[in-house]
Design a protein around this motif. Sequence first.
Motif, mmCIF file in Angstrom:
data_model
loop_
_atom_site.group_PDB
_atom_site.id
_atom_site.type_symbol
_atom_site.label_atom_id
_atom_site.label_comp_id
_atom_site.label_asym_id
_atom_site.label_seq_id
_atom_site.Cartn_x
_atom_site.Cartn_y
_atom_site.Cartn_z
ATOM 1 N N ALA A 175 0.832 -1.207 0.000
ATOM 2 C CA ALA A 175 0.000 0.000 0.000
ATOM 3 C C ALA A 175 0.866 1.255 0.000
ATOM 4 O O ALA A 175 0.516 2.261 -0.633
ATOM 5 C CB ALA A 175 -0.941 -0.009 1.198
ATOM 6 N N LEU A 176 1.992 1.196 0.685
ATOM 7 C CA LEU A 176 2.901 2.346 0.706
ATOM 8 C C LEU A 176 3.479 2.635 -0.676
ATOM 9 O O LEU A 176 3.630 3.793 -1.059
ATOM 10 C CB LEU A 176 4.043 2.101 1.695
ATOM 11 C CG LEU A 176 3.785 2.457 3.128
ATOM 12 C CD1 LEU A 176 4.956 2.052 3.998
ATOM 13 C CD2 LEU A 176 3.496 3.935 3.282
ATOM 14 N N ILE A 177 3.796 1.589 -1.386
ATOM 15 C CA ILE A 177 4.318 1.769 -2.744
ATOM 16 C C ILE A 177 3.286 2.501 -3.597
ATOM 17 O O ILE A 177 3.614 3.441 -4.326
ATOM 18 C CB ILE A 177 4.718 0.415 -3.365
ATOM 19 C CG1 ILE A 177 5.948 -0.131 -2.642
ATOM 20 C CG2 ILE A 177 4.976 0.537 -4.863
ATOM 21 C CD1 ILE A 177 6.287 -1.574 -2.975
ATOM 22 N N GLN A 178 2.023 2.092 -3.477
ATOM 23 C CA GLN A 178 0.949 2.756 -4.219
ATOM 24 C C GLN A 178 0.784 4.202 -3.757
ATOM 25 O O GLN A 178 0.602 5.107 -4.573
ATOM 26 C CB GLN A 178 -0.369 2.011 -4.044
ATOM 27 C CG GLN A 178 -0.399 0.650 -4.680
ATOM 28 C CD GLN A 178 -1.679 -0.108 -4.345
ATOM 29 O OE1 GLN A 178 -2.518 0.345 -3.574
ATOM 30 N NE2 GLN A 178 -1.813 -1.290 -4.937
ATOM 31 N N LEU A 179 0.852 4.433 -2.447
ATOM 32 C CA LEU A 179 0.679 5.776 -1.903
ATOM 33 C C LEU A 179 1.789 6.696 -2.360
ATOM 34 O O LEU A 179 1.539 7.846 -2.737
ATOM 35 C CB LEU A 179 0.622 5.732 -0.374
ATOM 36 C CG LEU A 179 0.382 7.047 0.347
ATOM 37 C CD1 LEU A 179 -0.986 7.631 -0.052
ATOM 38 C CD2 LEU A 179 0.436 6.860 1.850
ATOM 39 N N ALA A 181 3.456 6.466 -5.065
ATOM 40 C CA ALA A 181 3.254 6.742 -6.488
ATOM 41 C C ALA A 181 2.233 7.852 -6.684
ATOM 42 O O ALA A 181 2.328 8.641 -7.623
ATOM 43 C CB ALA A 181 2.816 5.481 -7.215
ATOM 44 N N ARG A 182 1.257 7.935 -5.790
ATOM 45 C CA ARG A 182 0.206 8.958 -5.900
ATOM 46 C C ARG A 182 0.501 10.214 -5.093
ATOM 47 O O ARG A 182 -0.246 11.182 -5.164
ATOM 48 C CB ARG A 182 -1.122 8.392 -5.431
ATOM 49 C CG ARG A 182 -1.685 7.342 -6.337
ATOM 50 C CD ARG A 182 -3.004 6.893 -5.831
ATOM 51 N NE ARG A 182 -2.790 6.231 -4.537
ATOM 52 C CZ ARG A 182 -3.731 5.671 -3.820
ATOM 53 N NH1 ARG A 182 -4.966 5.692 -4.226
ATOM 54 N NH2 ARG A 182 -3.460 5.083 -2.682
ATOM 55 N N GLN A 183 1.572 10.196 -4.347
ATOM 56 C CA GLN A 183 1.869 11.305 -3.443
ATOM 57 C C GLN A 183 2.086 12.582 -4.246
ATOM 58 O O GLN A 183 3.073 12.754 -4.922
ATOM 59 C CB GLN A 183 3.106 10.982 -2.605
ATOM 60 C CG GLN A 183 3.406 12.021 -1.568
ATOM 61 C CD GLN A 183 4.621 11.646 -0.738
ATOM 62 O OE1 GLN A 183 5.306 10.679 -1.044
ATOM 63 N NE2 GLN A 183 4.887 12.406 0.283
ATOM 64 N N ALA A 184 1.111 13.486 -4.141
ATOM 65 C CA ALA A 184 1.202 14.728 -4.898
ATOM 66 C C ALA A 184 0.965 15.942 -4.009
ATOM 67 O O ALA A 184 1.223 17.065 -4.435
ATOM 68 C CB ALA A 184 0.195 14.722 -6.041
ATOM 69 N N ASN A 185 0.472 15.737 -2.792
ATOM 70 C CA ASN A 185 0.205 16.881 -1.937
ATOM 71 C C ASN A 185 0.749 16.655 -0.532
ATOM 72 O O ASN A 185 1.188 15.572 -0.190
ATOM 73 C CB ASN A 185 -1.306 17.174 -1.877
ATOM 74 C CG ASN A 185 -2.094 15.976 -1.370
ATOM 75 O OD1 ASN A 185 -1.630 15.247 -0.501
ATOM 76 N ND2 ASN A 185 -3.282 15.764 -1.906
ATOM 77 N N ASP A 186 0.733 17.687 0.278
ATOM 78 C CA ASP A 186 1.259 17.592 1.641
ATOM 79 C C ASP A 186 0.435 16.654 2.509
ATOM 80 O O ASP A 186 0.947 16.086 3.466
ATOM 81 C CB ASP A 186 1.316 18.969 2.289
ATOM 82 C CG ASP A 186 2.383 19.849 1.673
ATOM 83 O OD1 ASP A 186 2.267 21.076 1.786
ATOM 84 O OD2 ASP A 186 3.327 19.299 1.073
ATOM 85 N N GLY A 187 -0.862 16.520 2.207
ATOM 86 C CA GLY A 187 -1.704 15.608 2.966
ATOM 87 C C GLY A 187 -1.200 14.183 2.875
ATOM 88 O O GLY A 187 -1.182 13.445 3.861
ATOM 89 N N ALA A 188 -0.774 13.773 1.703
ATOM 90 C CA ALA A 188 -0.230 12.424 1.529
ATOM 91 C C ALA A 188 1.076 12.287 2.297
ATOM 92 O O ALA A 188 1.353 11.246 2.884
ATOM 93 C CB ALA A 188 -0.027 12.116 0.055
ATOM 94 N N HIS A 189 1.874 13.356 2.303
ATOM 95 C CA HIS A 189 3.137 13.329 3.042
ATOM 96 C C HIS A 189 2.866 13.168 4.538
ATOM 97 O O HIS A 189 3.532 12.391 5.213
ATOM 98 C CB HIS A 189 3.946 14.599 2.769
ATOM 99 C CG HIS A 189 5.259 14.620 3.464
ATOM 100 N ND1 HIS A 189 6.291 13.771 3.116
ATOM 101 C CD2 HIS A 189 5.715 15.368 4.499
ATOM 102 C CE1 HIS A 189 7.316 14.002 3.908
ATOM 103 N NE2 HIS A 189 6.993 14.974 4.758
ATOM 104 N N GLN A 214 2.528 9.799 9.586
ATOM 105 C CA GLN A 214 1.703 9.161 10.606
ATOM 106 C C GLN A 214 1.851 7.649 10.541
ATOM 107 O O GLN A 214 1.968 6.981 11.572
ATOM 108 C CB GLN A 214 0.229 9.552 10.433
ATOM 109 C CG GLN A 214 -0.052 10.989 10.757
ATOM 110 C CD GLN A 214 -1.467 11.393 10.361
ATOM 111 O OE1 GLN A 214 -2.136 10.691 9.606
ATOM 112 N NE2 GLN A 214 -1.914 12.527 10.867
ATOM 113 N N LEU A 215 1.844 7.115 9.338
ATOM 114 C CA LEU A 215 2.006 5.675 9.165
ATOM 115 C C LEU A 215 3.365 5.220 9.676
ATOM 116 O O LEU A 215 3.467 4.216 10.382
ATOM 117 C CB LEU A 215 1.835 5.288 7.700
ATOM 118 C CG LEU A 215 2.079 3.826 7.373
ATOM 119 C CD1 LEU A 215 1.086 2.933 8.110
ATOM 120 C CD2 LEU A 215 1.979 3.586 5.889
ATOM 121 N N GLN A 216 4.403 5.955 9.343
ATOM 122 C CA GLN A 216 5.740 5.586 9.794
ATOM 123 C C GLN A 216 5.830 5.613 11.320
ATOM 124 O O GLN A 216 6.453 4.731 11.923
ATOM 125 C CB GLN A 216 6.789 6.517 9.178
ATOM 126 C CG GLN A 216 6.994 6.264 7.704
ATOM 127 C CD GLN A 216 7.874 7.314 7.045
ATOM 128 O OE1 GLN A 216 8.014 8.428 7.529
ATOM 129 N NE2 GLN A 216 8.452 6.960 5.908
#
Length: 98
Positions: A34-38, A40-48, A53-55
């Motif tokens: 799921a992280l690999i997919q995330l 790949a889609r990481q385009a904004n600060d919210g995803a960062h 948080q996940l880490q």
Amino acid sequence: MNKQIVLLVEALEQAAAEDNWSLVQQIDSRISAALIQLRARQANDGAHLSLEQLQQRHAQVAFLCRRRVDELRNILRQHQDNKEGIQAYAQFSSEKEI
């Protein structure tokens, strides 16, 4: 945070709390995918922020795993240290009954 990842992290924490280490391993693999997919889609600060948080939560579970391994290692060491005494006591007890 991505709903799928939230559910996976919660399941990971629950599995660790229950000492279900094979399930922890399975869920950890699913989180990695799921992280690999995330990423790949990481385009904004919210995803960062979600990644941070996940880490953090993942690090907490990893700490629990390491602590449990240490506890089990100490238990095994104690059993090994007491093995001769337990065997001698068992032999003495069985000889007394004869």
